[in-house]
Motif scaffolding. Structure first.
Motif, PDB file in Angstrom:
ATOM      1  N   LEU A 103      20.525  34.799  12.451  1.00  0.00           N
ATOM      2  CA  LEU A 103      21.361  35.872  11.923  1.00  0.00           C
ATOM      3  C   LEU A 103      20.655  36.501  10.726  1.00  0.00           C
ATOM      4  O   LEU A 103      20.401  35.837   9.723  1.00  0.00           O
ATOM      5  N   ASN A 152      27.970  39.484  17.427  1.00  0.00           N
ATOM      6  CA  ASN A 152      27.572  40.361  16.323  1.00  0.00           C
ATOM      7  C   ASN A 152      28.762  41.151  15.771  1.00  0.00           C
ATOM      8  O   ASN A 152      28.867  41.350  14.557  1.00  0.00           O
ATOM      9  N   GLU A 169      30.714  38.767  13.595  1.00  0.00           N
ATOM     10  CA  GLU A 169      29.995  38.496  12.348  1.00  0.00           C
ATOM     11  C   GLU A 169      30.178  39.624  11.341  1.00  0.00           C
ATOM     12  O   GLU A 169      30.214  39.385  10.129  1.00  0.00           O
TER      13      GLU A 169
END
Length: 215
Positions: free
Chosen positions: A13, A115, A118
């Motif tokens: 990440l 994603n 996140e």
């Protein structure tokens, strides 16, 4: 291993170089990841893992959307060939009402979901697997990056996007000078110097444009 677990295992990440407000699960090396993907699924000739990288066109288009939130604010948005979901995430962060993140690769769907979560926008992004070329589901805005790399596909996508533009959709493209970008039909809105991975591109910095159709 499920796609989500695979992605978590083989990526890290990291902030997007040209849009650091966004963090993505990205890979360090394309060929190794490609091989691992084929091994995991027991198939060969799978599509490259486009979902595992922040490509130049996507970085530029994401940056532009974040800088110009009026482009997508309150809109129903399509992010075509979404890959990692980078541009879809930028649109959601900039205030889009909803974003359809379209990609044919099931691993991309897992990457988009990871994603989006996140970055805190999972509630407004939906991954789509249908082949949308030629379809019109009434999107207010259509975003597409790094799609003009193959002649036949570029022709089909270009004609489809031009049709959506003609009926009133706001269509924006992110492209670092791919071979089949139809520049004669486009006008440039912005140009960025985008950091990229030399293993994927022919340079470490790509001058990358954001474009719209003329007329």
């Amino acid at each position: 291993m499920e796609p989500e677990a695979f992605i978590r295992t083989h990526t890290a990440l990291r902030p997007v170089p040209h849009a650091p407000a966004i963090r993505l699960h990205v890979a360090d090396e394309a060929t190794e990841l490609w091989g691992r993907t084929e091994e995991e699924l027991g198939e060969i000739d799978l599509p490259p893992p486009f979902w595992a990288f922040a490509w130049a066109g996507g970085q530029a288009l994401a940056a532009y959307v974040l800088e110009h939130p009026e482009t997508v604010a309150g809109a129903r948005v399509l992010d075509f060939a979404s890959g990692s979901g980078l541009v879809a995430i930028a649109a959601a962060m900039a205030g889009a009402a909803s974003v359809a993140a379209s990609d044919l690769d099931p691993f991309a769907h897992a990457a988009i979901a990871l994603n989006a979560a996140e970055n805190g926008v999972a509630d407004r992004i939906t991954a789509m697997s249908a082949d949308l070329i030629g379809r019109d589901e009434g999107w207010d805005c259509v975003l597409a990056a790094d799609i003009f790399y193959e002649r036949d596909l570029a022709a089909r996508v270009g004609d489809w996007l031009a049709t959506l533009h003609a009926r009133g959709a706001r269509v924006l493209l992110g492209d670092p000078g791919r071979a089949y970008l139809p520049k004669d039909r486009l006008e440039n809105l912005a140009t960025y110097a985008v950091p990229v991975t030399r293993a994927l591109e022919d340079a470490e910095i790509k001058r990358t444009g954001v474009w719209r159709f003329r007329g």
